[in-house]
Design a protein around this motif. Structure first.
Motif, PDB file in Angstrom:
ATOM      1  N   PRO A 187       0.842  -1.207   0.000  1.00  0.00           N
ATOM      2  CA  PRO A 187       0.000   0.000   0.000  1.00  0.00           C
ATOM      3  C   PRO A 187       0.871   1.249   0.000  1.00  0.00           C
ATOM      4  O   PRO A 187       1.965   1.272   0.567  1.00  0.00           O
ATOM      5  N   ASP A 188       0.370   2.265  -0.638  1.00  0.00           N
ATOM      6  CA  ASP A 188       1.142   3.497  -0.763  1.00  0.00           C
ATOM      7  C   ASP A 188       0.204   4.667  -0.496  1.00  0.00           C
ATOM      8  O   ASP A 188      -0.907   4.714  -1.012  1.00  0.00           O
ATOM      9  N   GLY A 189       0.654   5.633   0.318  1.00  0.00           N
ATOM     10  CA  GLY A 189      -0.198   6.779   0.589  1.00  0.00           C
ATOM     11  C   GLY A 189       0.529   7.885   1.307  1.00  0.00           C
ATOM     12  O   GLY A 189       1.559   7.665   1.951  1.00  0.00           O
ATOM     13  N   TYR A 190      -0.015   9.092   1.171  1.00  0.00           N
ATOM     14  CA  TYR A 190       0.531  10.230   1.914  1.00  0.00           C
ATOM     15  C   TYR A 190      -0.565  11.268   2.111  1.00  0.00           C
ATOM     16  O   TYR A 190      -1.595  11.282   1.435  1.00  0.00           O
ATOM     17  N   ILE A 191      -0.304  12.156   3.071  1.00  0.00           N
ATOM     18  CA  ILE A 191      -1.185  13.287   3.357  1.00  0.00           C
ATOM     19  C   ILE A 191      -0.331  14.536   3.467  1.00  0.00           C
ATOM     20  O   ILE A 191       0.678  14.548   4.170  1.00  0.00           O
ATOM     21  N   LYS A 192      -0.732  15.590   2.776  1.00  0.00           N
ATOM     22  CA  LYS A 192      -0.173  16.924   2.978  1.00  0.00           C
ATOM     23  C   LYS A 192      -1.268  17.790   3.600  1.00  0.00           C
ATOM     24  O   LYS A 192      -2.364  17.895   3.048  1.00  0.00           O
ATOM     25  N   ASN A 193      -0.967  18.395   4.707  1.00  0.00           N
ATOM     26  CA  ASN A 193      -1.975  19.142   5.458  1.00  0.00           C
ATOM     27  C   ASN A 193      -1.356  20.461   5.896  1.00  0.00           C
ATOM     28  O   ASN A 193      -0.355  20.468   6.621  1.00  0.00           O
ATOM     29  N   TYR A 194      -1.931  21.578   5.459  1.00  0.00           N
ATOM     30  CA  TYR A 194      -1.363  22.872   5.829  1.00  0.00           C
ATOM     31  C   TYR A 194      -2.458  23.930   5.875  1.00  0.00           C
ATOM     32  O   TYR A 194      -3.546  23.763   5.311  1.00  0.00           O
ATOM     33  N   GLY A 195      -2.164  25.021   6.606  1.00  0.00           N
ATOM     34  CA  GLY A 195      -3.164  26.062   6.733  1.00  0.00           C
ATOM     35  C   GLY A 195      -2.678  27.223   7.577  1.00  0.00           C
ATOM     36  O   GLY A 195      -1.549  27.239   8.079  1.00  0.00           O
TER      37      GLY A 195
END
Length: 439
Positions: free
Chosen positions: A283-291
């Motif tokens: 499985p492959d995944g990522y999250i980019k979270n900014y604000g």
């Protein structure tokens, strides 16, 4: 004579304990769960409050670790996210446009995406976990409970501290915090966080490849300006990237039989997957979270005014083998989900400690758009379904989900005596959701 002196000392110690004031035995913990500072012992809400020191001692490094120290809180990992459940209430759907039943707030800002549960801590002052519905105190309605994260405020004096670590599964970590005054009535800080679990927990027995670890990196800054004795302006900005496939490491239960005749192979943490077709089936995944957020607080004597404006953006990608089998049956694809969220909250609060009646009224606005750049869905493949080993059926959703919400809320508490109080609250919410797609 020695025995007489010893007995006298013991009697004096017992008398000292008996005459010591009761309040000296209980440390007062101040929380802001009711939007004002109150003692945890008297606040009329079920709360678990965790200070920075307690988080450090318990090795709580992010939202996912809070379940280790919080009764009735569970964290479920799925699709590169951690979903909170309080008293059994939660929502397992991690697709775009979904909101968790247990809300997460950071410095008063609502995190609309369920993937906010992947947040790591790097400059936290305290965390408050509220249990039960919280619609009359916080802007976005929350049915199951609420996780309230309050980050450290920079002071006027220079502070510099950090740490590095190395642990099991080749896990490397580092944190750095720098904060202090920049000018009269202006202070700022910056906090950096990095961790990398270089070794996975198990293996893919189909390809003899090690499962992926977990990597997290982020930066957060907070600026505080006090133009006057009655006014305080806070600005924050943050960025985080979380890479992992652990939430989608799936395998058959031991003793069960897959639709292709496969049985579980390997240990508890091992998988047996053919998808993604990138040579390792991992499985492959990522999250980019900014604000960013701007908070304005002003005191009009016995009434405080608060405005919280925030904009956040999240990008999520993950692909995984939904059937947990070494043959093509059902694969899941969620590529490049983008979520953009704007929130605005206004509050008016009473600020007179001598009065018997405390109150808060507020208004909240949410504009949230979440959609996929590429087609997503379940890829149903193979002869078991289509009759053709090379054929597949793909269910896709491409249109963004748009959510608009307007709400008003209020709560008041009347103190009849020092030990008896009555709290009444209410809320009005109007939500509009637009959704579309194709298959």
């Amino acid at each position: 004579m020695q025995s007489t002196r010893t007995l006298g000392a013991v009697a004096a110690a017992i008398a000292s304990c008996l005459t010591a004031p009761a309040y000296a035995q209980v440390e007062e913990i101040v929380v802001t769960a009711t939007r004002r500072e109150e003692s945890l012992q008297t606040v009329p809400v079920s709360i678990t409050a965790l200070s920075a020191d307690r988080l450090e001692m318990a090795r709580v490094e992010g939202v996912r670790d809070l379940a280790l120290t919080t009764p009735a809180l569970n964290m479920n990992g799925r699709s590169n996210a951690w979903i909170p459940y309080i008293r059994g209430i939660g929502a397992q759907d991690t697709s775009g446009g979904q909101e968790a039943s247990v809300s997460i707030y950071i410095d008063g800002v609502y995190m609309s995406s369920v993937h906010a549960g992947a947040l790591s801590f790097n400059n936290v002052d305290r965390v408050e976990v509220l249990k039960g519905p919280q619609g009359t105190l916080f802007g976005r309605n929350s049915t199951g409970g609420l996780i309230n994260v309050i980050t450290r405020d920079p002071g006027e004096d220079l502070e510099v501290f950090g740490k590095v670590g190395y642990g099991d599964y080749e896990t490397k970590s580092a944190q750095l915090y720098v904060g202090g005054g920049l000018a009269d009535n202006l202070s700022a800080d910056i906090a950096l966080n990095y961790s990398d679990q270089g070794k996975g927990y198990g293996d893919n027995v189909l390809t003899d490849e090690e499962t992926v670890g977990d990597e997290d990196k982020g930066v957060r800054t907070k600026w505080i300006w006090k133009p006057g004795d009655q006014t305080r302006v806070t600005w924050t900005a943050d960025w985080q990237r979380h890479d992992t496939g652990q939430g989608d490491n799936r395998s058959l239960m031991k003793g069960s039989l897959g639709s292709d005749g496969t049985v579980h192979q390997g240990g508890f943490y091992d998988i047996n997957m053919n998808f993604p077709e990138n040579g390792d089936g991992l499985p492959d995944g990522y999250i980019k979270n900014y604000g960013t957020m701007a908070k304005v607080q002003h005191s009009f004597g016995s009434i405080d005014f608060v405005s919280i404006s925030a904009y956040r953006k999240l990008k999520q990608y993950n692909v995984f083998d939904n059937d947990a089998l070494p043959t093509k049956v059902v694969e899941a694809v969620q590529k490049f989900n983008k979520t953009k969220t704007f929130t605005q909250e206004f509050q008016l609060l009473s600020n007179n400690p001598s009065t018997k009646f405390n109150w808060i009224v507020g208004a909240f606005y949410l504009d949230d758009k979440s959609g996929y750049r590429d087609p997503i869905g379940l890829q149903i493949s193979g002869a078991q379904v289509t009759g053709d080993p090379t054929g597949f059926i793909r269910a896709s959703f491409v249109d963004p989900i748009k959510t608009t919400s307007i709400a008003g809320f209020a709560e008041g508490t009347y103190h009849f005596t020092d030990s008896t109080r009555l709290t009444v609250g209410g809320r009005y919410t109007k939500d509009k959701k637009e959704i579309g797609g194709d298959a």
